[in-house]
Design a protein around this motif. Structure first.
Motif, PDB file in Angstrom:
ATOM      1  N   ASN A 120      40.149  42.057  59.789  1.00  0.00           N
ATOM      2  CA  ASN A 120      38.951  41.234  59.550  1.00  0.00           C
ATOM      3  C   ASN A 120      38.309  41.585  58.212  1.00  0.00           C
ATOM      4  O   ASN A 120      37.904  40.698  57.450  1.00  0.00           O
ATOM      5  N   ALA A 121      38.219  42.897  57.928  1.00  0.00           N
ATOM      6  CA  ALA A 121      37.616  43.337  56.671  1.00  0.00           C
ATOM      7  C   ALA A 121      38.422  42.839  55.481  1.00  0.00           C
ATOM      8  O   ALA A 121      37.856  42.375  54.477  1.00  0.00           O
ATOM      9  N   ALA A 122      39.755  42.918  55.596  1.00  0.00           N
ATOM     10  CA  ALA A 122      40.623  42.465  54.508  1.00  0.00           C
ATOM     11  C   ALA A 122      40.470  40.967  54.276  1.00  0.00           C
ATOM     12  O   ALA A 122      40.404  40.492  53.128  1.00  0.00           O
TER      13      ALA A 122
ATOM     14  N   GLU B  20      43.014  49.351  49.596  1.00  0.00           N
ATOM     15  CA  GLU B  20      42.016  49.798  50.584  1.00  0.00           C
ATOM     16  C   GLU B  20      42.511  49.577  52.008  1.00  0.00           C
ATOM     17  O   GLU B  20      42.279  50.407  52.890  1.00  0.00           O
ATOM     18  N   TYR B  21      43.209  48.467  52.250  1.00  0.00           N
ATOM     19  CA  TYR B  21      43.582  48.103  53.610  1.00  0.00           C
ATOM     20  C   TYR B  21      45.084  48.264  53.889  1.00  0.00           C
ATOM     21  O   TYR B  21      45.617  47.670  54.827  1.00  0.00           O
ATOM     22  N   ASP B  22      45.741  49.071  53.076  1.00  0.00           N
ATOM     23  CA  ASP B  22      47.154  49.426  53.302  1.00  0.00           C
ATOM     24  C   ASP B  22      48.043  48.197  53.484  1.00  0.00           C
ATOM     25  O   ASP B  22      48.844  48.116  54.425  1.00  0.00           O
ATOM     26  N   THR B  23      47.875  47.233  52.595  1.00  0.00           N
ATOM     27  CA  THR B  23      48.739  46.057  52.641  1.00  0.00           C
ATOM     28  C   THR B  23      49.209  45.758  51.230  1.00  0.00           C
ATOM     29  O   THR B  23      49.006  46.564  50.310  1.00  0.00           O
ATOM     30  N   THR B  24      49.849  44.633  51.042  1.00  0.00           N
ATOM     31  CA  THR B  24      50.355  44.294  49.713  1.00  0.00           C
ATOM     32  C   THR B  24      49.580  43.112  49.142  1.00  0.00           C
ATOM     33  O   THR B  24      49.013  42.303  49.888  1.00  0.00           O
TER      34      THR B  24
END
Length: 578
Positions: free
Chosen positions: A386-388, A414-418
């Motif tokens: 949700n934050a991302a 920050e959200y460990d994604t790409t």
């Protein structure tokens, strides 16, 4: 205000003024053929990257992309309002800005109001010098006489009719006092708006007093609002004004940054303690007008609010407003004070401590992410997602470019994604969003203005070619065809028209921006081939127009609605178009 000046007069100014003379009075110009070069004043320029083209009536910086006409330059460089820039150019040319009888009367009324406000301000200052209790209060807040003089602080006596008696003897004077917000009326009786308050004159861009803010200081005024400002008047527009802008704009421009705080006393306390680039709104939330005013003078805005819920809410609103306004060299930062307001903090901790806080203020991407983290439970995967998504929704308000890419990179980290996944989310989330036309409305059908775009591009570079065009294009429904027709008509009305005059003719900001980009865009065709290229485009558009007309006549014929003239035209087009 700009609407009160006839558009024909504004076009005449743009057409007649030599933009190199306007800019040359302010910058050192270097000749470059038929053009001029200068060190660009709108960014840290080391070599002349500002190009001035007198023949076309515009300037453009190839580094920071600042661009516009003579009016735009005066607004951006001299920090003038639109009507002031027009007055400046008119004076240069020896022209008188035309005004209607109504406008002349309004101008006279404005003069009376400004004179009255100036005199009342002087009276408030005299009151302050005679008030031991008001002076004692200001000293308790750490303010000295020099600072009070710089901001022309005053004091309104503890009276219901002090201003009324001093400046409102006649009915006409009472009406003027009402018009500028110094009196109120109830049951046919008048009384002073400001009583027993420290008075803060509020100035416009020229330094003219347009209203007042008043702060209570007496413990017996518990039930009264801490601050009250002048009501909205002919001169006082809360949403357009920033307290301290006139007093601080030179320092803001010099230091290339401004700090927005919540109260007038915050501005003054910071100024007295070497932070002389602080501003405050008039008790209203920061808006786009405020942000644009500051970005005209400086490249950086620091929003400094209390760390309570109201301060956090104000900071978030400011962030959302800034996102689409960020561009090359423009930056917003955020500083929330947990235990003190700026006034208290700097008096207790000093200038260096506050400067340190400013340097540590959160960048836009840091603040954006921290806000999204606070609004979601990021200890869970759902909360983190949700934050991302919220962060991407905000980031996508930023105009496309390198800065936006870097913000997305920060969000991904920050959200460990790409970044690819975030961008994919954005595309799928926005695939049904509609494009907007120049008017801001959604067109029924989105059309790329290929041929028309090319024709306008050529005419902006070589307007005289329009004099050969007689086509009306009455049946084409392509996007921008009406703009092309209007440009052709305008060129045929004004001899030796400048592209800057053509652009100024249109009032829609999006359209003006679009045309400005076109006039700066290089044409990849030789000058001697532009005429034949435009002829070919016009022939193709004319053929399309005739086909549309033929289709319309055939449709009418099916309903037996053709008169003799229509029948003759149908036969003519049928022979011509195969």
């Amino acid at each position: 205000m700009p609407g009160r000046i006839p558009s024909a007069f504004i076009k005449k100014l743009i057409q007649d003024v030599d933009i190199s003379e306007v800019i040359g009075r302010r910058l050192d110009l270097v000749t470059a053929g038929n053009e001029f070069r200068a060190i660009c004043p709108f960014h840290s320029d080391t070599k002349p990257s500002l190009t001035i083209v007198p023949e076309k009536g515009f300037y453009h910086c190839f580094s920071c992309e600042a661009n516009g006409n003579a009016i735009t330059f005066l607004i951006e460089y001299d920090k003038l309002e639109y009507p002031e820039a027009i007055e400046e150019i008119a004076n240069m040319l020896g022209y008188e800005v035309p005004k209607t009888k109504e406008n002349k009367a309004k101008t006279q009324e404005i003069k009376y109001l400004k004179d009255l406000l100036f005199n009342v301000s002087n009276y408030y200052q005299e009151n302050l010098m005679d008030s031991d209790v008001a002076i004692k209060y200001l000293k308790s807040r750490g303010m000295d006489g020099e600072t009070a003089k710089h901001f022309t602080l005053g004091f309104s006596n503890n009276s219901w009719d002090d201003i009324l008696k001093k400046f409102g003897e006649t009915e006409k004077e009472k009406k003027l006092l009402l018009s500028c917000g110094l009196l109120k009326q109830k049951d046919k009786r008048y009384y002073d708006t400001f009583r027993n308050r420290i008075m803060f004159p509020i100035r416009n861009n020229k330094g003219e007093i347009v209203g007042f803010g008043g702060r209570k200081f007496d413990p017996e005024q518990k039930k009264e609002a801490k601050y009250i400002n002048s009501n909205e008047t002919l001169l006082f527009k809360k949403k357009e004004l920033l307290y301290g802008l006139y007093e601080s704009k030179k320092s803001i421009a010099k230091q290339n940054k401004a700090i927005i705080v919540e109260g007038f006393t915050d501005v003054i306390a910071l100024h007295q303690n070497k932070i002389d680039y602080a501003l405050a709104t008039m008790g209203v939330a920061t808006n786009v007008s405020h942000i644009n005013k500051i970005f005209r003078i400086s490249d950086q805005i620091i929003f400094c609010f209390d760390g309570d819920n109201a301060g956090k809410k104000a900071a978030k609103k400011a962030m959302e407003l800034c996102l689409p306004l960020l561009r090359k060299n423009k930056e917003a930062r955020f500083l929330l004070l947990e235990d003190n307001d700026p006034d208290e903090f700097i008096r207790e901790n000093g200038y260096q401590a506050f400067e340190k806080l400013i340097k540590e203020a959160q960048s836009m991407d840091e603040f954006l992410i921290s806000q999204c983290n606070q609004e979601s439970d990021i200890t869970s995967n759902i909360g983190k997602a949700n934050a991302a998504e919220n962060a991407m929704t905000l980031a996508n308000k930023i105009n496309d470019g390198i800065y936006k890419d870097l913000v997305i990179k920060s969000i991904a980290k920050e959200y460990d994604t790409t970044e690819e996944k975030l961008i994919k989310y954005y595309v799928s989330d926005n695939k049904n969003s509609s494009n907007k036309s120049f008017s801001g409305t959604t067109p029924k059908k989105i059309k790329r203005p290929g041929l028309i775009n090319q024709a306008i591009h050529i005419l902006l570079h070589k307007p005289e070619l329009a004099r050969k065009i007689s086509n009306q294009f009455k049946f084409i429904d392509r996007n921008m065809i009406d703009i092309l027709i209007e440009i052709i008509e305008l060129i045929n009305k004004i001899d030796n028209i400048k592209p800057a005059t053509i652009i100024e003719h249109f009032s829609n900001p999006k359209l003006k921006n679009y045309l400005s980009k076109l006039v700066r865009k290089q044409i990849l065709i030789n000058d001697n081939e532009l005429g034949s290229e435009l002829d070919d485009i016009i022939k193709r558009l004319d053929l399309e127009d005739q086909r549309k007309e033929l289709a319309s006549l055939i449709s009418k014929a099916k309903e037996s609605n053709l008169n003799d003239k229509d029948q003759s035209r149908l036969k003519e087009l049928s022979r011509k178009i195969k």
